[in-house]
Design a protein around this motif. Structure first.
Motif, PDB file in Angstrom:
ATOM      1  N   LEU A   1      61.751 -35.107  48.930  1.00  0.00           N
ATOM      2  CA  LEU A   1      61.301 -34.607  50.056  1.00  0.00           C
ATOM      3  C   LEU A   1      61.989 -33.343  50.787  1.00  0.00           C
ATOM      4  O   LEU A   1      61.709 -32.470  51.313  1.00  0.00           O
ATOM      5  CB  LEU A   1      60.592 -35.535  51.085  1.00  0.00           C
ATOM      6  N   CYS A   2      63.178 -33.891  50.914  1.00  0.00           N
ATOM      7  CA  CYS A   2      64.225 -33.050  51.733  1.00  0.00           C
ATOM      8  C   CYS A   2      64.255 -31.570  50.952  1.00  0.00           C
ATOM      9  O   CYS A   2      64.308 -30.635  51.589  1.00  0.00           O
ATOM     10  CB  CYS A   2      65.645 -33.621  52.137  1.00  0.00           C
TER      11      CYS A   2
ATOM     12  N   ARG B   1      62.387 -30.225  48.668  1.00  0.00           N
ATOM     13  CA  ARG B   1      61.232 -29.574  48.826  1.00  0.00           C
ATOM     14  C   ARG B   1      61.046 -28.979  49.987  1.00  0.00           C
ATOM     15  O   ARG B   1      60.259 -27.728  50.262  1.00  0.00           O
ATOM     16  CB  ARG B   1      60.005 -30.573  48.482  1.00  0.00           C
ATOM     17  N   GLU B   2      61.130 -29.496  51.146  1.00  0.00           N
ATOM     18  CA  GLU B   2      61.045 -29.035  52.606  1.00  0.00           C
ATOM     19  C   GLU B   2      61.941 -27.946  52.917  1.00  0.00           C
ATOM     20  O   GLU B   2      61.550 -27.252  54.101  1.00  0.00           O
ATOM     21  CB  GLU B   2      60.535 -30.058  53.455  1.00  0.00           C
ATOM     22  N   CYS B   3      62.838 -28.010  52.637  1.00  0.00           N
ATOM     23  CA  CYS B   3      64.018 -27.385  52.893  1.00  0.00           C
ATOM     24  C   CYS B   3      63.604 -25.484  52.858  1.00  0.00           C
ATOM     25  O   CYS B   3      63.406 -25.239  51.942  1.00  0.00           O
ATOM     26  CB  CYS B   3      65.205 -27.276  52.208  1.00  0.00           C
ATOM     27  N   PRO B   4      63.489 -24.934  53.957  1.00  0.00           N
ATOM     28  CA  PRO B   4      63.140 -23.421  53.866  1.00  0.00           C
ATOM     29  C   PRO B   4      64.143 -22.593  53.172  1.00  0.00           C
ATOM     30  O   PRO B   4      63.899 -21.601  52.742  1.00  0.00           O
ATOM     31  CB  PRO B   4      63.022 -22.917  55.389  1.00  0.00           C
TER      32      PRO B   4
ATOM     33  N   TRP C   1      66.457 -23.828  50.655  1.00  0.00           N
ATOM     34  CA  TRP C   1      66.489 -24.388  49.381  1.00  0.00           C
ATOM     35  C   TRP C   1      68.064 -24.673  48.952  1.00  0.00           C
ATOM     36  O   TRP C   1      68.798 -24.073  48.239  1.00  0.00           O
ATOM     37  CB  TRP C   1      65.952 -23.261  48.276  1.00  0.00           C
TER      38      TRP C   1
ATOM     39  N   ILE D   1      64.920 -29.825  59.122  1.00  0.00           N
ATOM     40  CA  ILE D   1      63.922 -30.300  58.788  1.00  0.00           C
ATOM     41  C   ILE D   1      64.012 -31.302  57.761  1.00  0.00           C
ATOM     42  O   ILE D   1      63.260 -32.263  57.732  1.00  0.00           O
ATOM     43  CB  ILE D   1      63.005 -29.198  57.907  1.00  0.00           C
ATOM     44  N   CYS D   2      64.822 -31.274  56.890  1.00  0.00           N
ATOM     45  CA  CYS D   2      65.354 -32.276  55.945  1.00  0.00           C
ATOM     46  C   CYS D   2      65.549 -33.749  56.468  1.00  0.00           C
ATOM     47  O   CYS D   2      65.047 -34.779  55.956  1.00  0.00           O
ATOM     48  CB  CYS D   2      66.595 -31.905  55.346  1.00  0.00           C
TER      49      CYS D   2
ATOM     50  N   GLU E   1      64.115 -34.745  59.270  1.00  0.00           N
ATOM     51  CA  GLU E   1      62.943 -35.127  59.934  1.00  0.00           C
ATOM     52  C   GLU E   1      61.965 -35.756  58.895  1.00  0.00           C
ATOM     53  O   GLU E   1      61.293 -36.641  59.357  1.00  0.00           O
ATOM     54  CB  GLU E   1      62.234 -34.114  60.769  1.00  0.00           C
ATOM     55  N   VAL E   2      61.917 -35.186  57.602  1.00  0.00           N
ATOM     56  CA  VAL E   2      60.988 -35.503  56.628  1.00  0.00           C
ATOM     57  C   VAL E   2      61.697 -36.550  55.734  1.00  0.00           C
ATOM     58  O   VAL E   2      60.798 -37.405  54.997  1.00  0.00           O
ATOM     59  CB  VAL E   2      60.715 -34.471  55.735  1.00  0.00           C
ATOM     60  N   CYS E   3      62.383 -37.133  55.861  1.00  0.00           N
ATOM     61  CA  CYS E   3      63.200 -38.203  55.105  1.00  0.00           C
ATOM     62  C   CYS E   3      62.658 -39.562  55.612  1.00  0.00           C
ATOM     63  O   CYS E   3      62.971 -39.890  56.648  1.00  0.00           O
ATOM     64  CB  CYS E   3      65.053 -38.172  55.297  1.00  0.00           C
TER      65      CYS E   3
END
Length: 188
Positions: free
Chosen positions: A56-57, A59-62, A64, A105-106, A108-110
């Motif tokens: 998830l981290c 994939r969500e990283c703007p 990459w 973001i990484c 927060e989404v983990c």
């Protein structure tokens, strides 16, 4: 009324003289470490035991800038007659801090709390390729992560805890009632 010639120069010199008489507030950085705010963003630490390679981290990283490699392992059955399970095993977890924009973001989404902010900010390198930190370096940053803030004593109790407490009290009351029944029958 027009200002007299040289008044701007006089004001500038007055400001300079006032500033010269005040004590300096320069922080001598390498010798004296700065006081950082409690939620400062320095570098990202990895708590490897919590990582399930869900990706998830990454994939969500703007940007990459997170690189994850894994493989699947077969776990034998826990009970006889059960079936084997497969699980992901982390091979590589790296973050390229030359690309990272520190958005968080990484973290927060983990869903498994494997990534944390560390207040460390002194990780400059002479070569840009050394700013890609592999999992062993990210694990080292993990030990500088501050403890979470204490809970507010005036806050409401979380609904999960109150539901668990009610269920435990109900179970304890039922067990007490069951223990009291045989004692009453024995007295009669």
């Amino acid at each position: 009324m027009a200002p007299f010639p040289g008044s701007g120069l006089a004001k500038g010199l007055a400001v300079t003289l006032r500033t010269m008489t005040k004590k300096t507030v320069t922080a001598q950085y390498p010798d004296v470490q700065p006081e950082l705010p409690p939620r400062s963003r320095g570098v990202i630490g990895l708590f490897e035991e919590n990582c399930t390679v869900c990706m998830l981290c990454a994939r969500e990283c703007p940007d990459w800038c997170i690189y994850i490699d894994s493989h699947k392992e077969t776990v034998p059955a826990a009970a006889p007659g059960g079936r084997e399970r497969s699980r992901n095993v982390l091979d590589r977890f790296a973050i390229d801090f030359s690309l990272c924009m520190y958005c968080g973001i990484c973290i927060e989404v983990c869903p498994f709390d494997a990534l944390f902010w560390s207040p460390e900010f002194e990780y400059a390198e002479t070569d840009i390729h050394e700013l890609t930190h592999e999992r062993d370096k990210l694990r080292e940053w993990m030990w500088t992560v501050p403890a979470p803030p204490a809970l507010d004593p005036g806050a409401e109790e979380p609904k999960e805890i109150s539901a668990a407490r009610k269920a435990a009290e109900k179970l304890a009351a039922e067990q007490a009632a069951q223990q009291a029944e045989p004692q009453q029958e024995g007295e009669a």
